[in-house]
Design a protein around this motif. Structure first.
Motif, mmCIF file in Angstrom:
data_model
loop_
_atom_site.group_PDB
_atom_site.id
_atom_site.type_symbol
_atom_site.label_atom_id
_atom_site.label_comp_id
_atom_site.label_asym_id
_atom_site.label_seq_id
_atom_site.Cartn_x
_atom_site.Cartn_y
_atom_site.Cartn_z
ATOM 1 N N UNK A 53 1.188 -3.320 -2.640
ATOM 2 C CA UNK A 53 1.557 -4.048 -1.391
ATOM 3 C C UNK A 53 1.018 -5.601 -1.650
ATOM 4 N N UNK A 54 0.114 -5.849 -2.429
ATOM 5 C CA UNK A 54 -0.577 -7.045 -2.680
ATOM 6 C C UNK A 54 0.390 -8.117 -3.373
ATOM 7 N N UNK A 55 1.023 -7.624 -4.467
ATOM 8 C CA UNK A 55 2.199 -8.399 -5.062
ATOM 9 C C UNK A 55 3.358 -8.799 -4.190
ATOM 10 N N UNK A 56 3.742 -7.431 -3.523
ATOM 11 C CA UNK A 56 4.878 -7.795 -2.607
ATOM 12 C C UNK A 56 4.616 -8.888 -1.492
ATOM 13 N N UNK A 57 3.458 -8.514 -0.989
ATOM 14 C CA UNK A 57 3.016 -9.578 -0.050
ATOM 15 C C UNK A 57 3.037 -11.123 -0.607
ATOM 16 N N UNK A 108 4.647 -1.722 6.421
ATOM 17 C CA UNK A 108 4.668 -2.616 5.144
ATOM 18 C C UNK A 108 4.812 -4.162 5.606
ATOM 19 N N UNK A 109 5.542 -4.494 6.587
ATOM 20 C CA UNK A 109 5.646 -5.737 7.062
ATOM 21 C C UNK A 109 4.507 -6.023 7.779
ATOM 22 N N UNK A 110 3.960 -5.177 8.541
ATOM 23 C CA UNK A 110 2.705 -5.560 9.193
ATOM 24 C C UNK A 110 1.429 -5.984 8.175
ATOM 25 N N UNK A 111 1.706 -5.222 7.036
ATOM 26 C CA UNK A 111 0.547 -5.812 5.982
ATOM 27 C C UNK A 111 0.674 -7.121 5.492
ATOM 28 N N UNK A 124 9.711 -9.991 5.666
ATOM 29 C CA UNK A 124 8.743 -9.021 5.229
ATOM 30 C C UNK A 124 9.686 -7.721 4.899
ATOM 31 N N UNK A 125 10.325 -7.078 6.039
ATOM 32 C CA UNK A 125 11.150 -5.866 5.743
ATOM 33 C C UNK A 125 12.156 -6.087 4.878
ATOM 34 N N UNK A 126 12.608 -7.193 4.720
ATOM 35 C CA UNK A 126 13.925 -7.294 3.728
ATOM 36 C C UNK A 126 13.427 -7.026 2.380
ATOM 37 N N UNK A 127 12.279 -8.040 2.270
ATOM 38 C CA UNK A 127 11.630 -7.791 0.743
ATOM 39 C C UNK A 127 11.608 -6.315 0.529
ATOM 40 N N UNK A 128 10.641 -5.605 1.310
ATOM 41 C CA UNK A 128 10.183 -4.064 1.026
ATOM 42 C C UNK A 128 11.206 -3.479 0.960
ATOM 43 N N UNK A 129 12.193 -3.523 1.584
ATOM 44 C CA UNK A 129 13.495 -2.725 1.996
ATOM 45 C C UNK A 129 14.344 -3.022 0.455
#
Length: 494
Positions: free
Chosen positions: A383-387, A156-159, A404-409
């Motif tokens: 993933x688009x709104x999170x990015x 997800x962070x890679x995205x 990135x990872x913190x937001x997804x996490x």
């Protein structure tokens, strides 16, 4: 026009992976291809796990309701805690296997595949209510989710980090959906080969093959993918950046608190989390119980087992086809309007199905399948709104690299519990109407009890999506990042 640089850290190993490299000579984008291979591997395993584990432990291992709930509670806590924990480690750790997305996937893939197999091989021959079946469920859920989180958080962070261009991210979505389309077909083939788990030995053999294939796919990502920020991890933060002060003690409690507060006070993040919680609940609701609902509500003379296998497969395959066919709409309308539109469709279909009643079996089958498709298709766009939220945070706080990872996490901290709440609530409701004694649809010794159970199932199928989608409309409408599809890039790729 900004040209994406090739992954300078990409490895070129021989063997079967050369097959994938040949695809680039036919116009496949190397970065997108490497990224989507993890989706392919994870999709094969996740689809089977989420679709079969509830029925396996309830009907075959005959786990007690108490043990089932205890396992789900432990899983719910672990599921929520491990995402921000791994997210913080991956964004701030100095250890390469955590800090580099590529290496997180490379080293996590074998353990992820092994964890997938824990559920399918009983630790002994279980009697009804055996305590060990509850322990196996608890271990299987926690181990599988732990490795899923570690690997997929890195992906997800890679995205967000492969490119800052909206068009490049849409290309990742496109490649991702092709990979998901192929990966999710594992449910279809598993159902056909094992006769929807009736031939359990074949089912077990199929899961072993899937685990090996999935591991190989994710290793390809580990060898060939790269984040734009990998080379910046050791660079000092820019003057005036918000994370300059935390660079001296990256793992300090104060830095964790500060960054978490910055993420949690983002209004768009709050709205997204509420909407996403509901979506995760709905995904788990239909993935875990569609097979159970269909077995009870749709007679086998109306829809035979083979047709049901294709129905279940379509529920996992068609979402990817729908997203792939909606690329032009994503370009023109953006994800905000499309996601909102899906909520209106879900609520409308539920009202119509409730009005028609439970005895229009073919319409009910279509309704179940369509709900699975629409809910999973919309979920694939999240993933688009999170990015975009990550990009906004990067600019607002002038960070040297995105969290990135913190937001997804952190998102997962609040939304993952829905994966446990859905089966816990549904199993509790069903058992109040005798499901534990009437698990087999053919058991009609007490027709009135069975009819009551089927009535509750039908109302769950209709009322739950109707109410949840209405709540999602209320949560999603105020979301403010609506026009990222009209902006070429928000910052320059480094």
């Amino acid at each position: 026009m900004t040209v994406e640089k090739p992954a300078s850290g990409a490895r070129t190993y021989g063997g079967g992976m050369n097959i994938m490299l040949h695809l680039t000579s036919f116009g496949a984008n190397p970065a997108a291809l490497a990224y989507c291979m993890t989706t392919l591997g994870a999709g094969m395993m996740n689809s089977i796990f989420s679709f079969y584990y509830v029925k396996l432990f309830l009907n075959k291992y005959k786990i007690s309701e108490g043990a089932f709930h205890q396992s789900q509670v432990v899983y719910m806590v672990w599921n929520a805690v491990n995402d921000p924990l791994f997210g913080y480690l991956q964004d701030n750790s100095r250890v390469p296997c955590c800090s580099q997305r590529r290496l997180s996937i490379l080293y996590g893939a074998p353990l992820y595949s092994l964890a997938f197999l824990l559920a399918w091989f009983p630790w002994r021959s279980y009697a009804p209510g055996d305590w060990l079946s509850g322990l196996q469920l608890m271990v299987a859920l926690c181990a599988f989710d732990g490795m899923l989180t570690f690997v997929l958080l890195a992906q997800c962070a890679l995205f967000a980090e492969i490119s800052g261009h909206h068009q490049s991210r849409l290309r990742l979505i496109k490649y991702n959906q092709v990979a998901s389309l192929i990966g999710s077909s594992s449910v279809l083939f598993c159902g056909l080969l094992s006769r929807n788990m009736e031939d359990f030995a074949t089912f077990q053999g199929f899961t072993v093959v899937i685990a090996a294939l999935a591991c190989g796919c994710m290793l390809y990502t580990g060898f060939h993918s790269e984040s734009r920020f990998d080379g910046k991890s050791s660079a000092p933060p820019s003057p005036g950046s918000d994370d300059q002060a935390t660079s001296q003690s990256s793992l300090s409690l104060s830095s964790v608190t500060s960054m978490m507060q910055q993420i949690l006070t983002n209004r768009d993040f709050q709205l997204f989390v509420l909407m996403n919680f509901c979506q995760v609940f709905m995904v788990a609701f239909f993935n875990n119980f569609t097979m159970i609902f269909a077995d009870h509500l749709i007679p086998p003379n109306v829809l035979p087992p083979l047709a049901k296998s294709f129905m279940y497969g379509a529920g996992f395959i068609c979402p990817q086809i729908l997203v792939l066919s909606s690329q032009n709409l994503l370009h023109s309308l953006g994800y905000y309007k499309i996601i909102l539109f899906t909520f209106y469709i879900e609520a409308g279909m539920a009202v119509v199905m409730l009005a028609l009643g439970p005895y229009h079996y073919h319409i009910l089958a279509f309704f179940l399948t369509t709900n699975m498709v629409i809910i999973q298709a919309a979920f694939s766009l999240f993933n688009l709104p999170l990015a975009d939220i990550i990009d906004s945070d990067l600019q607002k706080y002038k960070r040297s690299s995105p969290l990135s990872s913190m937001v997804f996490g952190t998102n997962a901290l609040f939304t993952k519990p829905a994966q446990s709440l859905a089966p816990m609530l549904v199993v509790s409701i069903l058992n109040q109407f005798g499901y534990e004694d009437l698990k087999e649809a053919a058991n009609n010794s007490n027709s009135s009890a069975l009819e009551s159970l089927h009535g509750v199932m039908f109302y769950l199928v209709c009322v739950v999506p109707m109410c949840v989608s209405a709540l999602q409309v209320l949560a999603w409408k105020p979301f403010s990042i609506r026009n990222s599809h009209t902006v070429d890039t928000k910052y320059i790729d480094g």
